[in-house]
Design a protein around this motif. Structure first.
Motif, short mmCIF file in Angstrom:
data_model
loop_
_atom_site.label_atom_id
_atom_site.label_comp_id
_atom_site.label_asym_id
_atom_site.label_seq_id
_atom_site.Cartn_x
_atom_site.Cartn_y
_atom_site.Cartn_z
N MET A 33 0.83 -1.19 0.00
CA MET A 33 0.00 0.00 0.00
C MET A 33 0.87 1.26 0.00
O MET A 33 2.07 1.20 0.27
N GLU A 34 0.26 2.39 -0.29
CA GLU A 34 0.97 3.66 -0.32
C GLU A 34 1.58 4.00 1.04
O GLU A 34 2.59 4.70 1.14
N THR A 35 1.00 3.44 2.08
CA THR A 35 1.50 3.65 3.45
C THR A 35 2.78 2.88 3.74
O THR A 35 3.44 3.10 4.74
N GLY A 36 3.10 1.91 2.86
CA GLY A 36 4.24 1.04 3.09
C GLY A 36 3.84 -0.30 3.69
O GLY A 36 4.63 -1.26 3.69
N ASP A 37 2.62 -0.39 4.23
CA ASP A 37 2.13 -1.65 4.75
C ASP A 37 1.78 -2.58 3.58
O ASP A 37 1.47 -2.11 2.48
N SER A 38 1.78 -3.89 3.84
CA SER A 38 1.55 -4.82 2.74
C SER A 38 0.80 -6.07 3.21
O SER A 38 0.67 -6.32 4.41
N PHE A 39 0.35 -6.83 2.24
CA PHE A 39 -0.24 -8.14 2.52
C PHE A 39 0.06 -9.07 1.35
O PHE A 39 0.39 -8.63 0.24
N ALA A 46 -6.98 -2.59 8.39
CA ALA A 46 -6.73 -1.16 8.60
C ALA A 46 -7.39 -0.29 7.54
O ALA A 46 -7.59 0.92 7.75
N LEU A 47 -7.76 -0.87 6.41
CA LEU A 47 -8.44 -0.09 5.37
C LEU A 47 -9.74 0.50 5.89
O LEU A 47 -10.18 1.57 5.45
N THR A 48 -10.37 -0.18 6.84
CA THR A 48 -11.65 0.29 7.37
C THR A 48 -11.53 1.55 8.22
O THR A 48 -12.54 2.17 8.56
N GLY A 106 -0.93 1.52 -8.45
CA GLY A 106 -1.52 2.85 -8.39
C GLY A 106 -3.04 2.87 -8.29
O GLY A 106 -3.63 3.94 -8.11
N LEU A 107 -3.68 1.70 -8.40
CA LEU A 107 -5.14 1.65 -8.27
C LEU A 107 -5.53 1.63 -6.78
O LEU A 107 -4.69 1.48 -5.91
N THR A 108 -6.81 1.76 -6.53
CA THR A 108 -7.28 1.96 -5.15
C THR A 108 -8.27 0.88 -4.70
O THR A 108 -8.75 0.08 -5.50
N PHE A 109 -8.56 0.95 -3.40
CA PHE A 109 -9.72 0.26 -2.85
C PHE A 109 -10.82 1.32 -2.77
O PHE A 109 -10.78 2.22 -1.93
N VAL A 114 -13.24 8.68 1.35
CA VAL A 114 -12.99 10.06 0.94
C VAL A 114 -11.66 10.13 0.19
O VAL A 114 -11.56 10.75 -0.87
N ASP A 115 -10.64 9.49 0.74
CA ASP A 115 -9.34 9.35 0.08
C ASP A 115 -9.05 7.86 -0.06
O ASP A 115 -8.49 7.25 0.86
N PRO A 116 -9.45 7.25 -1.17
CA PRO A 116 -9.31 5.80 -1.33
C PRO A 116 -7.87 5.32 -1.13
O PRO A 116 -6.94 5.90 -1.71
N PRO A 117 -7.66 4.28 -0.33
CA PRO A 117 -6.32 3.73 -0.12
C PRO A 117 -5.72 3.22 -1.44
O PRO A 117 -6.39 2.54 -2.21
N VAL A 118 -4.46 3.57 -1.67
CA VAL A 118 -3.79 3.26 -2.94
C VAL A 118 -2.89 2.03 -2.82
O VAL A 118 -2.12 1.90 -1.86
#
Length: 202
Positions: free
Chosen positions: A35-41, A166-168, A68-71, A185-189
């Motif tokens: 994810m853009e935050t650096g967290d991953s799965f 954490a997306l929630t 680059g796409l979002t949830f 509001v700001d979709p996670p990337v």
């Protein structure tokens, strides 16, 4: 006689390979979503349940489609949905695939929609899945019943489910179609989605 023996040995080897197909995690592919935050799965793909779905997903991952796409849809207690290039739930790739689930005549897919399971989103057309996918949270029995046999489950998050949870936490606004606050509001990337070498711990 030697030729017959050689053919017999080849047949036995082929049977052994076919017999093991889909039963070994070594034959599964693994996809890491950062994810853009650096967290991953990490998602383990399971072609024994939905081979065309897995093949399509892998092709998109390997082409960089998801980078680059979002949830764009996050429904706490239900699922998180992403993979739409338009970012609003109406887009997809340039290819649609057959719906590999029982209500569409594909009885091979018995993977249930449990926590962490990854499945393909679609429209009312059973063969309309393209690039959008969703990851299940802790589904209620009614939600699970609505998904099992109706959507093509094809993998599972095996590491980093806390990142999906954490997306929630992102701010969301009301969605009329969901009748809930599911539109970020700001979709996670998803900054990077890639196939990786991975050896699950036993």
């Amino acid at each position: 006689m030697k030729k017959f023996v050689a053919i017999l040995i080849s047949a036995v080897m082929l049977f052994s390979l076919v017999g093991c197909s889909g039963s070994s995690s070594a034959e599964h592919s693994f996809v890491k979503v950062t994810m853009e935050t650096g967290d991953s799965f990490i998602i383990e793909l399971m072609p024994e349940y939905a081979p065309e779905t897995v093949e399509n997903f892998l092709q998109l991952v390997e082409s960089g489609f998801y980078d680059g796409l979002t949830f764009h849809r996050i429904f706490p207690g239900f699922m998180a949905q992403g993979g739409d290039p338009k970012g609003d739930g109406t887009g997809g790739s340039d290819k649609e695939i057959k719906g590999e689930f029982s209500s569409n005549g594909f009885t091979k897919n018995t993977l249930g929609h449990e926590r962490g399971v990854v499945s393909m989103a679609r429209s009312n057309d059973p063969d309309s899945a393209s690039s959008q996918f969703f990851i299940c949270y802790d589904l209620a029995a009614q939600q699970k019943a609505a998904l099992d046999g109706q959507y093509a489950a094809f993998g599972k998050v095996i590491e980093g489910m806390e990142t999906v949870d954490a997306l929630t936490e992102c701010e969301r606004v009301y969605s009329v179609s969901d009748q809930n606050f599911t539109t970020p509001v700001d979709p996670p990337v998803m900054e990077k989605v890639e196939v990786i070498d991975y050896a699950p711990s036993k």
